[in-house]
Scaffold this motif. Structure first.
Motif, PDB file in Angstrom:
ATOM      1  N   ARG A  94       0.822  -1.219   0.000  1.00  0.00           N
ATOM      2  CA  ARG A  94       0.000   0.000   0.000  1.00  0.00           C
ATOM      3  C   ARG A  94       0.858   1.273   0.000  1.00  0.00           C
ATOM      4  N   ALA A  95       2.067   1.157   0.528  1.00  0.00           N
ATOM      5  CA  ALA A  95       2.972   2.302   0.534  1.00  0.00           C
ATOM      6  C   ALA A  95       3.736   2.444  -0.780  1.00  0.00           C
ATOM      7  N   GLY A  96       3.536   1.508  -1.706  1.00  0.00           N
ATOM      8  CA  GLY A  96       4.234   1.566  -2.985  1.00  0.00           C
ATOM      9  C   GLY A  96       5.656   1.065  -2.935  1.00  0.00           C
ATOM     10  N   ALA A  97       6.006   0.287  -1.890  1.00  0.00           N
ATOM     11  CA  ALA A  97       7.376  -0.200  -1.727  1.00  0.00           C
ATOM     12  C   ALA A  97       7.608  -1.561  -2.361  1.00  0.00           C
ATOM     13  N   LEU A  98       6.552  -2.263  -2.760  1.00  0.00           N
ATOM     14  CA  LEU A  98       6.732  -3.546  -3.441  1.00  0.00           C
ATOM     15  C   LEU A  98       5.780  -3.650  -4.622  1.00  0.00           C
ATOM     16  N   CYS A  99       6.267  -4.322  -5.665  1.00  0.00           N
ATOM     17  CA  CYS A  99       5.446  -4.515  -6.863  1.00  0.00           C
ATOM     18  C   CYS A  99       5.084  -5.976  -7.077  1.00  0.00           C
ATOM     19  N   ALA A 100       5.798  -6.886  -6.417  1.00  0.00           N
ATOM     20  CA  ALA A 100       5.491  -8.311  -6.550  1.00  0.00           C
ATOM     21  C   ALA A 100       6.097  -9.059  -5.377  1.00  0.00           C
ATOM     22  N   ILE A 101       5.567 -10.258  -5.138  1.00  0.00           N
ATOM     23  CA  ILE A 101       6.051 -11.127  -4.073  1.00  0.00           C
ATOM     24  C   ILE A 101       6.350 -12.495  -4.681  1.00  0.00           C
ATOM     25  N   LYS A 102       7.598 -12.933  -4.560  1.00  0.00           N
ATOM     26  CA  LYS A 102       7.960 -14.291  -4.944  1.00  0.00           C
ATOM     27  C   LYS A 102       7.711 -15.155  -3.719  1.00  0.00           C
ATOM     28  N   TYR A 103       6.651 -15.952  -3.773  1.00  0.00           N
ATOM     29  CA  TYR A 103       6.224 -16.708  -2.604  1.00  0.00           C
ATOM     30  C   TYR A 103       6.811 -18.118  -2.666  1.00  0.00           C
ATOM     31  N   ALA A 104       7.692 -18.447  -1.708  1.00  0.00           N
ATOM     32  CA  ALA A 104       8.427 -19.707  -1.788  1.00  0.00           C
ATOM     33  C   ALA A 104       8.533 -20.401  -0.438  1.00  0.00           C
ATOM     34  N   ILE A 105       7.451 -20.386   0.337  1.00  0.00           N
ATOM     35  CA  ILE A 105       7.436 -21.133   1.593  1.00  0.00           C
ATOM     36  C   ILE A 105       6.964 -22.554   1.281  1.00  0.00           C
ATOM     37  N   GLU A 106       7.846 -23.522   1.476  1.00  0.00           N
ATOM     38  CA  GLU A 106       7.514 -24.904   1.133  1.00  0.00           C
ATOM     39  C   GLU A 106       6.560 -25.494   2.162  1.00  0.00           C
ATOM     40  N   ARG A 107       5.598 -26.265   1.672  1.00  0.00           N
ATOM     41  CA  ARG A 107       4.624 -26.961   2.517  1.00  0.00           C
ATOM     42  C   ARG A 107       4.562 -28.425   2.106  1.00  0.00           C
ATOM     43  N   PRO A 108       4.390 -29.342   3.080  1.00  0.00           N
ATOM     44  CA  PRO A 108       4.178 -30.745   2.706  1.00  0.00           C
ATOM     45  C   PRO A 108       2.986 -30.908   1.767  1.00  0.00           C
ATOM     46  N   ASP A 109       1.936 -30.135   2.017  1.00  0.00           N
ATOM     47  CA  ASP A 109       0.774 -30.086   1.150  1.00  0.00           C
ATOM     48  C   ASP A 109       0.516 -28.627   0.803  1.00  0.00           C
ATOM     49  N   PRO A 110       0.774 -28.214  -0.440  1.00  0.00           N
ATOM     50  CA  PRO A 110       0.613 -26.797  -0.776  1.00  0.00           C
ATOM     51  C   PRO A 110      -0.814 -26.292  -0.636  1.00  0.00           C
ATOM     52  N   ARG A 111      -1.777 -27.191  -0.532  1.00  0.00           N
ATOM     53  CA  ARG A 111      -3.168 -26.761  -0.322  1.00  0.00           C
ATOM     54  C   ARG A 111      -3.387 -26.229   1.082  1.00  0.00           C
ATOM     55  N   GLN A 112      -2.579 -26.695   2.023  1.00  0.00           N
ATOM     56  CA  GLN A 112      -2.692 -26.286   3.421  1.00  0.00           C
ATOM     57  C   GLN A 112      -1.672 -25.188   3.690  1.00  0.00           C
ATOM     58  N   ASP A 113      -2.079 -23.935   3.558  1.00  0.00           N
ATOM     59  CA  ASP A 113      -1.120 -22.843   3.653  1.00  0.00           C
ATOM     60  C   ASP A 113      -1.819 -21.615   4.241  1.00  0.00           C
ATOM     61  N   ASP A 114      -1.790 -21.507   5.559  1.00  0.00           N
ATOM     62  CA  ASP A 114      -2.446 -20.391   6.226  1.00  0.00           C
ATOM     63  C   ASP A 114      -1.767 -19.058   5.917  1.00  0.00           C
ATOM     64  N   TYR A 115      -0.446 -19.068   5.773  1.00  0.00           N
ATOM     65  CA  TYR A 115       0.268 -17.824   5.472  1.00  0.00           C
ATOM     66  C   TYR A 115      -0.185 -17.270   4.125  1.00  0.00           C
ATOM     67  N   LEU A 116      -0.233 -18.130   3.103  1.00  0.00           N
ATOM     68  CA  LEU A 116      -0.642 -17.670   1.776  1.00  0.00           C
ATOM     69  C   LEU A 116      -2.080 -17.169   1.786  1.00  0.00           C
ATOM     70  N   ARG A 117      -2.942 -17.853   2.531  1.00  0.00           N
ATOM     71  CA  ARG A 117      -4.337 -17.384   2.620  1.00  0.00           C
ATOM     72  C   ARG A 117      -4.404 -16.012   3.300  1.00  0.00           C
ATOM     73  N   ALA A 118      -3.599 -15.824   4.348  1.00  0.00           N
ATOM     74  CA  ALA A 118      -3.570 -14.524   5.008  1.00  0.00           C
ATOM     75  C   ALA A 118      -3.007 -13.456   4.075  1.00  0.00           C
ATOM     76  N   LEU A 119      -1.990 -13.813   3.305  1.00  0.00           N
ATOM     77  CA  LEU A 119      -1.384 -12.867   2.372  1.00  0.00           C
ATOM     78  C   LEU A 119      -2.386 -12.411   1.315  1.00  0.00           C
ATOM     79  N   LEU A 120      -3.225 -13.337   0.860  1.00  0.00           N
ATOM     80  CA  LEU A 120      -4.242 -12.984  -0.132  1.00  0.00           C
ATOM     81  C   LEU A 120      -5.260 -11.999   0.426  1.00  0.00           C
ATOM     82  N   GLY A 121      -5.377 -11.930   1.739  1.00  0.00           N
ATOM     83  CA  GLY A 121      -6.250 -10.941   2.346  1.00  0.00           C
ATOM     84  C   GLY A 121      -5.605  -9.579   2.479  1.00  0.00           C
ATOM     85  N   GLU A 122      -4.303  -9.498   2.185  1.00  0.00           N
ATOM     86  CA  GLU A 122      -3.560  -8.241   2.353  1.00  0.00           C
ATOM     87  C   GLU A 122      -3.167  -7.588   1.034  1.00  0.00           C
ATOM     88  N   VAL A 123      -2.903  -8.398   0.013  1.00  0.00           N
ATOM     89  CA  VAL A 123      -2.435  -7.852  -1.269  1.00  0.00           C
ATOM     90  C   VAL A 123      -3.227  -8.469  -2.415  1.00  0.00           C
TER      91      VAL A 123
END
Length: 248
Positions: A94-123
């Protein structure tokens, strides 16, 4: 050496190439390199993830200062959940300091990802790039609505990797999964041994280019692994060439 490397890249890159230099990962290096990049023709820079002592609040502050020094927004490489919070990334966006996020947190099951779900609520989901190659990419595109992914094995099979992205764009996830199977033997070796070192040897052993010795603090992977890497890399390259022939 950074300015000289940038000079070479600027001279050799194709007219339509979109080249993104990396900076960091430590704050001092990021700040110095951002100042070097400022005013050059590169569209942005990717801040490498920090593994040394850092806090999410400190990372957020540091990235904001680096974006200011760069004179434009960064690509932020997120590799662990402790690096920077989803809320912090939202504030940076929102401050204009980032234009993209390379998201690379490995999960045993990529469907189960609370961080990514939270991130989708922010950007906006359009600025999040799946950052771990072909293995989780289809789940990220199909179930989280991401638009693109990064790849290491694209160094060997760019057409096939692009075909996965295009198939997902059409909603043909079965076709995308079928193509992804070609990548898994090499990806298994990268996951089991070392992502960077295996890919370095794979490009050489496939006959694409002699990658030579790795710079310290890395070292070339042992010769006992070469046969497996060669077989997987050449199989993937053969599939790539078949795809090129079919397209022709």
């Amino acid at each position: 050496e950074y300015p000289a490397v940038l000079d070479v890249i600027e001279q050799e890159a194709g007219a339509d190439s979109w080249v993104i230099p990396s900076i960091g990962p430590d704050f001092g290096r990021m700040l110095d390199q951002a100042r070097i990049l400022r005013g050059r023709g590169f569209p942005t820079a990717m801040a490498l993830p920090m593994t040394a002592p850092a806090t999410p609040e400190g990372v957020e502050t540091g990235l904001a200062k680096v974006a200011e020094a760069l004179g434009g927004p960064l690509i932020v490489y997120v590799k662990t959940g402790q690096y920077v919070t989803p809320a912090g990334l939202g504030r940076l966006a929102r401050a204009g300091a980032l234009c993209a996020i390379k998201y690379a947190i490995e999960r045993p099951d990529p469907r189960q990802d609370d961080y990514l779900r939270a991130l989708l609520g922010e950007v906006d989901r359009d600025i999040i790039v799946s950052g771990m190659g072909e293995r989780p990419a289809i789940v990220h595109l199909r179930e989280f609505g991401l638009r693109s992914f990064t790849s290491g094995s694209v160094s060997i099979a760019p057409r096939l990797s692009t075909a996965i992205l295009e198939a997902c764009g059409r909603g043909d996830y079965t076709g995308a999964e079928r193509i992804r199977e070609y990548f898994l033997p090499l990806e298994d070796l990268r996951d089991g041994l070392h992502q960077i070192r295996v890919l370095h040897e794979a490009v050489s052993l496939a006959g694409i280019a002699d990658m030579g010795r790795m710079l310290p603090l890395l070292s070339n992977i042992g010769a006992e692994h070469h046969a497996a890497i060669r077989d997987a890399a050449r199989l993937l390259l053969a599939r790539e060439r078949e795809a090129i022939a079919e397209a022709a």
